[in-house]
Enzyme design. Structure first.
Site, short mmCIF file in Angstrom:
data_model
loop_
_atom_site.label_atom_id
_atom_site.label_comp_id
_atom_site.label_asym_id
_atom_site.label_seq_id
_atom_site.Cartn_x
_atom_site.Cartn_y
_atom_site.Cartn_z
N CYS A 2 7.73 -10.31 -12.05
CA CYS A 2 8.39 -11.35 -12.84
C CYS A 2 8.61 -10.83 -14.25
O CYS A 2 7.91 -9.93 -14.69
CB CYS A 2 7.59 -12.64 -12.92
SG CYS A 2 7.11 -13.35 -11.36
N ARG A 27 11.83 -6.19 -12.43
CA ARG A 27 10.46 -6.67 -12.22
C ARG A 27 10.37 -7.82 -11.23
O ARG A 27 9.27 -8.21 -10.83
CB ARG A 27 9.87 -7.12 -13.56
CG ARG A 27 9.73 -6.00 -14.55
CD ARG A 27 9.17 -6.52 -15.83
NE ARG A 27 7.80 -6.96 -15.67
CZ ARG A 27 6.75 -6.29 -16.09
NH1 ARG A 27 6.91 -5.16 -16.70
NH2 ARG A 27 5.54 -6.75 -15.91
N TRP A 75 9.52 -13.11 -9.13
CA TRP A 75 9.16 -12.47 -7.87
C TRP A 75 8.15 -13.41 -7.23
O TRP A 75 7.03 -13.56 -7.72
CB TRP A 75 8.55 -11.10 -8.14
CG TRP A 75 8.25 -10.32 -6.90
CD1 TRP A 75 9.11 -9.51 -6.22
CD2 TRP A 75 7.01 -10.26 -6.20
NE1 TRP A 75 8.47 -8.96 -5.12
CE2 TRP A 75 7.18 -9.41 -5.09
CE3 TRP A 75 5.75 -10.86 -6.38
CZ2 TRP A 75 6.17 -9.12 -4.18
CZ3 TRP A 75 4.74 -10.58 -5.47
CH2 TRP A 75 4.96 -9.72 -4.39
N ASN A 100 3.88 -15.25 -15.65
CA ASN A 100 3.70 -14.11 -14.73
C ASN A 100 2.26 -14.11 -14.28
O ASN A 100 1.37 -14.34 -15.10
CB ASN A 100 3.95 -12.78 -15.45
CG ASN A 100 5.41 -12.56 -15.77
OD1 ASN A 100 6.26 -13.34 -15.38
ND2 ASN A 100 5.67 -11.49 -16.51
N GLY A 101 2.01 -13.77 -13.03
CA GLY A 101 0.63 -13.70 -12.56
C GLY A 101 0.34 -14.80 -11.56
O GLY A 101 1.27 -15.42 -11.01
N GLU A 486 5.30 10.28 0.92
CA GLU A 486 6.17 9.78 -0.14
C GLU A 486 7.62 9.63 0.36
O GLU A 486 8.30 8.65 0.06
CB GLU A 486 6.09 10.71 -1.36
CG GLU A 486 7.04 10.42 -2.50
CD GLU A 486 6.90 9.03 -3.11
OE1 GLU A 486 5.96 8.30 -2.77
OE2 GLU A 486 7.78 8.66 -3.90
N LYS A 490 9.72 6.14 0.50
CA LYS A 490 11.04 5.99 -0.12
C LYS A 490 12.02 5.42 0.89
O LYS A 490 12.78 4.50 0.59
CB LYS A 490 11.59 7.32 -0.64
CG LYS A 490 11.01 7.90 -1.89
CD LYS A 490 11.35 7.19 -3.17
CE LYS A 490 10.35 6.13 -3.46
NZ LYS A 490 9.16 6.52 -4.17
N GLU A 493 11.28 1.77 1.88
CA GLU A 493 11.41 0.88 0.73
C GLU A 493 12.87 0.52 0.43
O GLU A 493 13.17 -0.63 0.12
CB GLU A 493 10.77 1.64 -0.44
CG GLU A 493 10.79 1.02 -1.76
CD GLU A 493 9.88 1.77 -2.75
OE1 GLU A 493 9.90 3.02 -2.77
OE2 GLU A 493 9.18 1.10 -3.51
N HIS A 509 -2.19 13.77 18.68
CA HIS A 509 -3.28 12.80 18.86
C HIS A 509 -2.75 11.37 18.96
O HIS A 509 -3.48 10.42 18.71
CB HIS A 509 -4.28 12.93 17.71
CG HIS A 509 -4.90 14.29 17.65
ND1 HIS A 509 -5.77 14.75 18.61
CD2 HIS A 509 -4.72 15.31 16.78
CE1 HIS A 509 -6.12 16.00 18.32
NE2 HIS A 509 -5.50 16.36 17.21
N LYS A 608 9.17 -3.99 -9.46
CA LYS A 608 8.81 -2.69 -10.03
C LYS A 608 7.35 -2.61 -10.42
O LYS A 608 6.67 -1.64 -10.13
CB LYS A 608 9.70 -2.44 -11.25
CG LYS A 608 9.46 -1.12 -11.93
CD LYS A 608 10.01 0.01 -11.10
CE LYS A 608 9.75 1.38 -11.69
NZ LYS A 608 9.85 2.43 -10.69
O1 M6R Z 1 3.31 1.47 -11.72
P1 M6R Z 1 2.48 2.11 -10.62
O2 M6R Z 1 2.75 3.57 -10.49
O3 M6R Z 1 1.03 1.82 -10.77
O4 M6R Z 1 2.98 1.41 -9.30
C1 M6R Z 1 2.36 1.68 -8.07
C2 M6R Z 1 3.25 1.26 -6.92
O5 M6R Z 1 3.47 -0.12 -6.97
C3 M6R Z 1 4.58 1.99 -6.93
O6 M6R Z 1 4.42 3.38 -6.93
C4 M6R Z 1 5.42 1.60 -5.70
O7 M6R Z 1 4.81 2.07 -4.54
C5 M6R Z 1 6.84 2.13 -5.83
N1 M6R Z 1 7.79 1.07 -5.63
C6 M6R Z 1 7.18 3.20 -4.88
O8 M6R Z 1 8.48 3.67 -5.01
#
Ligand code: M6R
Length: 613
Positions: A2, A27, A75, A100-101, A486, A490, A493, A509, A608
Site C-alpha cells: 500500500c 507498492r 494492496w 498501511n499494515g 531465482e 521471476k 511472478e 528423486h 513491491k
Molecule cells: O525488499 P526485499 O528484498 O526484502 O523483498 C523481498 C521479497 O519480497 C522480494 O524479493 C520479492 O520476492 C520480489 N518480488 C521478487 O522479484
C-alpha cells in the site's frame, strides 16, 4: 505494501496527491482513493477500484479543491479489492484515515465500537482506526491526543494518517511497523510511505521512528516518541534523482532495470575497492568498527525473503568455498518463529531491497535479542528500517527499483555479498592471489553483463515457445541452483506460468516424473567443475522426451538439436557466473510475460514492498 501520501498546503493538493500515488503504485495497485478538506471544511472523497489511473480520471472529471488531503493506493489484506474497501475510510463524516499494515485486534475493537453505535461500511481492519479516533475525540482535547490514545489500543503494524475536517489544517500520522517519511516544504508540508512519492515537491525528508506520532501543519512538524516525549528526527536531503520514477525510453520499469544493471553494479563497486582490497568502510555503521567485526566472526547467519533469499543462498556457497566460514541461510518468516541455535561469534546478515520487509525486520529484531555478535544488512534503500536498526549496512547502489520483479537489486546484492566474502576471507586465510582474482572478476562484471544483454533478441525469440505452456522446470547445480530458483521465481511472478527449480542432481528423486514435451526445462550451465554432472542430468531429461532450453558457457560444448535449444553465454570467471547467468533468465521471463500480455511491472496479487507478515 500500500502507498500513502498526505499534504497540508495553501495550494490545491489533489494533483500532488494523485501524482504521489502514481509514484507509489508499485507498492499496491488494486484500488486507490483520496480525501481532501475543501475551503468550506467539508470532506470530499473519491475512491476507485483498479489502478491509480482510474482515480486520476475520476478526479480530472470532478476536480477536488482544498489544501489538506490524504491519499492511498491499496494492496488488499482484509476485504476484497473494491471501492468500499478502498481507503480513505471515514467516520461520522468528520475523520478520514489511510493506513498501511494490519490491525490484528481489529475484530475486538470493531465489536466495542459497534456497541458504541458505529456502523461499519467495509470489511477492512482500517475502518476501526477511523471510528476509534472519532470516538476518542469525544473526550480528548485534540486530534493528536486522540491518535496517541488510539495507538495504545492497536496490536499489529501500521503507518497511518488521520485528518479531521473540523481541524482542517492538520494531519496526524503514526508509525509502528510500517514506514512513514515527512517531506518538508516552504509553507507546506507533506508525508508519504516512501519519499519517491514526494520528489516532485520536496527533497528534504525526515523518517519517523518506531512508535512516533507526529502532527503536521503548513508551518510546523511536531514529533513525539512512543512515550509521548517531543523529539527531533534528523532531516536529510534526498540523493535520489527526481526522474528515478520514470520509465524513460523503456516499455516497462522491469526492462529499464534489467538494462541498468551494468551501471548499478559499477556504482555498487565504486570507491569500495582500493588496491585490490575491499574497503571495509563500505560496511560501516554508527560507532562500530566494521573491520574488527568482520575479523572476529566465525559464522554467518543470513536471513531474507524472496529474491533476496536467493542471493543469500549464493552467498552461502561463496562464504564456505572462498572464505572458509560456515554459513546458514534461512527464510525470514521461518527463522522468526522457531527456536534456533546461535553459534559463537556469529554475524547476522539480512538482505533486502526495500529494507522494510516485515518478516526480515522481525528476524533482525529477534536476532538481536538472541545474542548474535553483530548485525549487517545488505540493502538498497538508505534510511530504511533495516539500515537504521542494523549495526552495519552495506548499501547496494542499484537506484530506485520500481518493477515488482526484483532485478538490479538482486545482482547488486550479489556484488555486495561477494565483497563481504572477500572482506571476511581476508582474515581467514584467503590468499592475496585469490582476493585479487575475485576482485578482478567483480570489476569485469559490467562489461560482461553488457555482452549478455546483447543476447536479448535471441532470448526474445526463445520466449515464443513458452506462450502456450503452463508449467516449467529450472535446473542448476552448485551456486547455480539458487540462480535456477531465482529464474523460476521471476517466470512465475510475471508470466503466471508455474515454475519449479531443482538442484539438477535431485531430478531423479521425483521431479523426473513430470518430464514430457509440455514441460520446458531451463538449464543454467556455466563451464565449471560440475559441468559433466550437469550434462548427465540433461541426458536424463532428454531420455524422457523433455524439451530443454540451455544457457551454456561457450566452452561447455552444448549444441542445439531437436530436443534442446542452446543460447551461448559468453565465458566468464567462475566466481561471478551466478550474477552473469541471472541476466538471461530475467530477460526470458520478461519476454514470456510480454507474450502472455501480463502486467509486467505490477503483476497480479503482488506488491513491491511487503511490510505485512
Ligand atoms: O525488499 P526485499 O528484498 O526484502 O523483498 C523481498 C521479497 O519480497 C522480494 O524479493 C520479492 O520476492 C520480489 N518480488 C521478487 O522479484
Amino acid at each position: 505494501m500500500c502507498g500513502i501520501v498526505g499534504a497540508v498546503a495553501q495550494r490545491d493538493v489533489a494533483d500532488i496527491l494523485v501524482e504521489g500515488l502514481r509514484r507509489l503504485e508499485y507498492r499496491g495497485y488494486d484500488s486507490a482513493g483520496v480525501a481532501i478538506i475543501n475551503n468550506d471544511n467539508e470532506l470530499q472523497r473519491v475512491r476507485r477500484l483498479g489502478k491509480v489511473q482510474e482515480l486520476a480520471d475520476a478526479v480530472n472529471n470532478n476536480p477536488l479543491s482544498g489544501g489538506t488531503g490524504i491519499a492511498h493506493t491499496r494492496w488488499a489484506t482484509h476485504g476484497v479489492p473494491s471501492e468500499e474497501n478502498a481507503h480513505p475510510h471515514i467516520s461520522s463524516n468528520n475523520i478520514a484515515v489511510v493506513h498501511n499494515g494490519i490491525i490484528e485486534n481489529h475484530q475486538e475493537l470493531k465489536n466495542l465500537l459497534i456497541e458504541q453505535g458505529y456502523v461499519f461500511t467495509s470489511q477492512t481492519d482500517t475502518e476501526v482506526i477511523a471510528h476509534l479516533v472519532d470516538h476518542l475525540l469525544k473526550t480528548e482535547a485534540s486530534l493528536l491526543a486522540a491518535v496517541q490514545k488510539a495507538c495504545k489500543q492497536f496490536i499489529g503494524a501500521y503507518g497511518t494518517v488521520i485528518m479531521d475536517r473540523r481541524d482542517p489544517e492538520r494531519l496526524v500520522v503514526a508509525r509502528s511497523g510500517s514506514p512513514l517519511v515527512i517531506g518538508y516544504g516552504l509553507g507546506e508540508n507533506f508525508l508519504a510511505s516512501d519519499m519517491m512519492a514526494l520528489l516532485p515537491v520536496t527533497r528534504k525528508f525526515a523518517f519517523l521512528e518506531e512508535g512516533d506520532v507526529a502532527e503536521i501543519t503548513r508551518f510546523e512538524v511536531n514529533i513525539f516518541d512512543k512515550k509521548g516525549n517531543a523529539v527531533e528526527r534528523d532531516a536529510t536531503e534526498a540523493q535520489v534523482s527526481h526522474d528515478a520514477g520514470d520509465k524513460g525510453e523503456y516499455r516497462h520499469y522491469m526492462l529499464k532495470e534489467i538494462y541498468e544493471q551494468p551501471t548499478a553494479i559499477r556504482n555498487t563497486l565504486e570507491n569500495r575497492i582500493i588496491d585490490n582490497q575491499i574497503n571495509t568502510e563500505a560496511f560501516a555503521g554508527d560507532g562500530v568498527n566494521a573491520d574488527q567485526i568482520l575479523k572476529d566472526i566465525d559464522h554467518v547467519q543470513i536471513i531474507a525473503c524472496g529474491t533476496s533469499y536467493h542471493s543469500g543462498m549464493v552467498a552461502r556457497y561463496w562464504l564456505e568455498q572462498y572464505a572458509g566460514v560456515s554459513c546458514n541461510i534461512e527464510i525470514a518468516s521461518e527463522f522468526r518463529y522457531r527456536k534456533s541455535f546461535v553459534p559463537k561469534n556469529a554475524l547476522l546478515v539480512t538482505i533486502s531491497q526495500s529494507g522494510e520487509t516485515a518478516d526480515t525486520l522481525a528476524a533482525l529484531r529477534l536476532g538481536k535479542e538472541l545474542g548474535y555478535a553483530s548485525s549487517l544488512t545488505i540493502c538498497n534503500v538508505p534510511g530504511s528500517s533495516l539500515v537504521r536498526e542494523s549495526d552495519m549496512a552495506f548499501m547496494t547502489k542499484a537506484g530506485a527499483e520500481i518493477g515488482v520483479a526484483s532485478t538490479k537489486a538482486f545482482t547488486t546484492q550479489l556484488v555486495g555479498l561477494m565483497m563481504m566474502t572477500i572482506a571476511i576471507g581476508k582474515n581467514k586465510g584467503m590468499t592475496p592471489e585469490l582476493q585479487q582474482e575475485l576482485v578482478q572478476s567483480l570489476m569485469s562484471l559490467p562489461a560482461k553483463i553488457d555482452e549478455v544483454l546483447a543476447l536479448a533478441k535471441d532470448i526474445e525469440a526463445l520466449a515464443e515457445d513458452f506462450a502456450d505452456k503452463h508449467h516449467s522446470l529450472f535446473l542448476g547445480r552448485g551456486d547455480q541452483y539458487p540462480i535456477a530458483m531465482e529464474g523460476a521465481l521471476k517466470l512465475k511472478e510475471i508470466s503466471y506460468i508455474h515454475a519449479e527449480a531443482y538442484a539438477a542432481g535431485e531430478l531423479k528423486h521425483g521431479p523426473l516424473a513430470l518430464i514430457d514435451a509440455d514441460m520446458p526445462v531451463i538449464v543454467v550451465a556455466p563451464n565449471n567443475d560440475l559441468i559433466e554432472k550437469l550434462k548427465s542430468n540433461v541426458e536424463e531429461v532428454r531420455a524422457r522426451g523433455g524439451l530443454m532450453y540451455v544457457f551454456a558457457d561457450t566452452d561447455a560444448k552444448f549444441a542445439s538439436d531437436d530436443t534442446m535449444k542452446v543460447i551461448q553465454v559468453p565465458h566468464c570467471d567462475e566466481a561471478i557466473a551466478p550474477i552473469v547467468y541471472t541476466l538471461p533468465l530475467q530477460l526470458l521471463s520478461y519476454y514470456v510475460a510480454i507474450i502472455k500480455g501480463t502486467d509486467v511491472d505490477q503483476p497480479r496479487n503482488l506488491a513491491k514492498s511487503v511490510t505485512v507478515e
